[in-house]
Motif scaffolding. Structure first.
Motif, short mmCIF file in Angstrom:
data_model
loop_
_atom_site.label_atom_id
_atom_site.label_comp_id
_atom_site.label_asym_id
_atom_site.label_seq_id
_atom_site.Cartn_x
_atom_site.Cartn_y
_atom_site.Cartn_z
N ARG A 62 0.86 -1.19 0.00
CA ARG A 62 0.00 0.00 0.00
C ARG A 62 0.89 1.23 0.00
O ARG A 62 1.85 1.31 0.75
N ASP A 63 0.55 2.20 -0.84
CA ASP A 63 1.31 3.45 -0.93
C ASP A 63 0.38 4.61 -0.64
O ASP A 63 -0.54 4.89 -1.40
N THR A 64 0.58 5.25 0.50
CA THR A 64 -0.22 6.42 0.86
C THR A 64 0.66 7.66 0.94
O THR A 64 0.31 8.64 1.60
N SER A 65 1.80 7.62 0.25
CA SER A 65 2.76 8.72 0.33
C SER A 65 2.28 9.97 -0.40
O SER A 65 2.70 11.07 -0.08
N GLY A 66 1.41 9.81 -1.39
CA GLY A 66 0.92 10.96 -2.14
C GLY A 66 1.94 11.53 -3.11
O GLY A 66 1.75 12.64 -3.62
N GLU A 67 2.99 10.80 -3.40
CA GLU A 67 3.99 11.29 -4.35
C GLU A 67 3.40 11.35 -5.75
O GLU A 67 2.59 10.51 -6.13
N GLU A 70 1.99 -7.01 5.16
CA GLU A 70 1.82 -5.90 4.24
C GLU A 70 2.98 -4.93 4.39
O GLU A 70 3.44 -4.65 5.50
N HIS A 92 3.90 -1.04 3.69
CA HIS A 92 3.17 0.21 3.52
C HIS A 92 4.17 1.35 3.37
O HIS A 92 4.97 1.59 4.26
N LYS A 93 4.10 2.05 2.23
CA LYS A 93 4.94 3.22 2.02
C LYS A 93 4.18 4.45 2.52
O LYS A 93 3.19 4.86 1.93
N MET A 94 4.65 4.97 3.64
CA MET A 94 4.00 6.15 4.24
C MET A 94 4.46 7.43 3.54
O MET A 94 3.67 8.33 3.31
N SER A 95 5.76 7.51 3.26
CA SER A 95 6.33 8.68 2.61
C SER A 95 7.64 8.26 1.96
O SER A 95 8.02 7.10 2.01
#
Length: 172
Positions: free
Chosen positions: A44-49, A116, A118-121
């Motif tokens: 899951r990627d929630t970094s918003g990049e 899982e 997870h890429k936070m940032s």
């Protein structure tokens, strides 16, 4: 008190045999091999990049899972078993824990590793993983690991840590 000749020798022989049997049982218990199924981890990627890094993350996740499996396979106390869905999207989010558990049991596993990444940032990621005991339907271990960086090396360090932790702290 009248003790027959050889009585002490017989007692010593019995005692030695019991100690030997006890030692063999301890060695056998210490060499128990745990059949373990490893499901692919979700991502899951929630970094918003802004940049689309899906290809890089898929490659890193594939390498991450390969490292986890390779490191666990090096342990003589663990035997990895294959899941029927291994070449598909074989993750807890896609198939569900019940289906993965069913497949793991069918493959002869006593435990199932799920997780899982997870890429936070750009700087922070985490790995959430659990080792499930398929006989009791309870986790023997449930961990949350944070790591720094979204690089191949950062993901590989995290994968090696996951494998070491499962070996040292999660396998009964």
């Amino acid at each position: 008190m009248n003790i027959r000749p050889g009585f002490h020798s017989a007692v010593r022989a019995i005692f030695s045999a019991l100690l030997g049997a006890s030692a063999l049982a301890s060695v056998a218990a210490a060499e128990t091999v745990e059949p373990l199924a490893v499901a692919s981890f979700d991502f899951r990627d929630t970094s918003g990049e802004v940049a689309n890094q899906m290809a890089e993350h898929e490659a890193r996740l594939t390498a991450f899972m390969l490292t986890v499996r390779e490191k666990l396979a090096e342990n003589r106390k663990i035997t990895l078993t294959s899941l029927a869905c291994e070449h598909e999207q074989c993750t807890a989010r896609k198939l569900g824990i019940a289906e993965l558990s069913k497949q793991a049991k069918s493959a002869g596993a006593s435990h199932l590793l799920i997780g899982e990444v997870h890429k936070m940032s750009t700087l922070v990621g985490w790995v959430k993983y659990a080792l499930l005991d398929l006989n009791s339907n309870k986790p023997t271990c449930d961990r949350f690991l944070t790591y720094r960086g979204d690089t191949d090396e950062a993901w590989q360090r995290a994968a090696r840590f996951v494998a070491r932790d499962v070996e040292r702290s999660c396998i009964p």
